[in-house]
Design a protein around this motif. Sequence first.
Motif, short mmCIF file in Angstrom:
data_model
loop_
_atom_site.label_atom_id
_atom_site.label_comp_id
_atom_site.label_asym_id
_atom_site.label_seq_id
_atom_site.Cartn_x
_atom_site.Cartn_y
_atom_site.Cartn_z
N LYS A 36 0.84 -1.20 0.00
CA LYS A 36 0.00 0.00 0.00
C LYS A 36 0.88 1.25 0.00
O LYS A 36 0.59 2.22 -0.72
CB LYS A 36 -0.92 -0.02 1.22
CG LYS A 36 -1.92 1.12 1.25
CD LYS A 36 -2.81 0.98 2.45
CE LYS A 36 -3.86 2.04 2.50
NZ LYS A 36 -3.43 3.38 2.56
N ASP A 37 1.95 1.20 0.81
CA ASP A 37 2.86 2.36 0.84
C ASP A 37 3.47 2.61 -0.53
O ASP A 37 3.55 3.75 -1.00
CB ASP A 37 3.97 2.15 1.89
CG ASP A 37 3.47 2.27 3.32
OD1 ASP A 37 2.33 2.77 3.50
OD2 ASP A 37 4.20 1.85 4.24
N ILE A 38 3.93 1.53 -1.17
CA ILE A 38 4.56 1.67 -2.49
C ILE A 38 3.54 2.18 -3.51
O ILE A 38 3.82 3.10 -4.30
CB ILE A 38 5.19 0.33 -2.94
CG1 ILE A 38 6.39 0.01 -2.04
CG2 ILE A 38 5.60 0.38 -4.39
CD1 ILE A 38 6.95 -1.37 -2.25
N THR A 39 2.33 1.61 -3.47
CA THR A 39 1.28 2.04 -4.41
C THR A 39 0.92 3.50 -4.17
O THR A 39 0.78 4.29 -5.12
CB THR A 39 0.03 1.15 -4.25
OG1 THR A 39 0.41 -0.21 -4.39
CG2 THR A 39 -1.02 1.47 -5.28
N ASP A 40 0.81 3.88 -2.90
CA ASP A 40 0.51 5.29 -2.58
C ASP A 40 1.63 6.20 -3.07
O ASP A 40 1.36 7.30 -3.62
CB ASP A 40 0.32 5.47 -1.08
CG ASP A 40 -0.98 4.88 -0.56
OD1 ASP A 40 -1.85 4.56 -1.40
OD2 ASP A 40 -1.12 4.72 0.67
N SER A 41 2.88 5.76 -2.90
CA SER A 41 4.02 6.56 -3.36
C SER A 41 3.98 6.72 -4.87
O SER A 41 4.23 7.82 -5.40
CB SER A 41 5.33 5.93 -2.94
OG SER A 41 5.47 5.93 -1.56
N ILE A 42 3.68 5.65 -5.57
CA ILE A 42 3.62 5.71 -7.04
C ILE A 42 2.50 6.65 -7.48
O ILE A 42 2.69 7.51 -8.35
CB ILE A 42 3.44 4.30 -7.64
CG1 ILE A 42 4.71 3.49 -7.44
CG2 ILE A 42 3.08 4.37 -9.11
CD1 ILE A 42 4.59 2.04 -7.84
#
Length: 169
Positions: A143-149
């Motif tokens: 979720k963190d990576i997707t939010d960052s992207i």
Amino acid sequence: ILPYGKYSFRFEFIGFSYAQPNAVRYQYKMDGWDMKWSDISKDNWAFYPRLDDGKYNFLVRTYSPDGTVSQYNINIPVEIKKPFWKKWWFQLIAFALFVMIVIAIIVYRERKQVAFQKYLKKLLDERTEEVVKQKQELEIKNKDITDSINYARRIQSSMLPPADRLSQF
């Protein structure tokens, strides 16, 4: 009546004939041991080297010189008692003890099996909990990576002009 043991017996007997004392013949049998009467002979003794436990009757017939059989046969009862391990009460106790030992072994094995099943369940629960924690950590990181992207895409789209405008220049 004798207590249990291994016994050897020698029976000696004598028959009377006033006319010819040396011409008397004998025949003997041990009921419970011999299958048939012995041969008629001059021997006035019988030897049994070993008798096991049981009931026996020693029988003797005398034959006079003219061949007539005596009216009165000698009968000597002999009983050798059974050893304790051949008695019904001992065999019953031994059988009951055997059954109890078998039951005790089965109960012991079942308890060990139940304890092993509990151990395996505990181990499985620990591993499942560990896998669930790792899954939650991966979901959070994902979720963190997707939010960052998504955040980076918004920043890029807000800084860059739209694609039609870029294509004009």
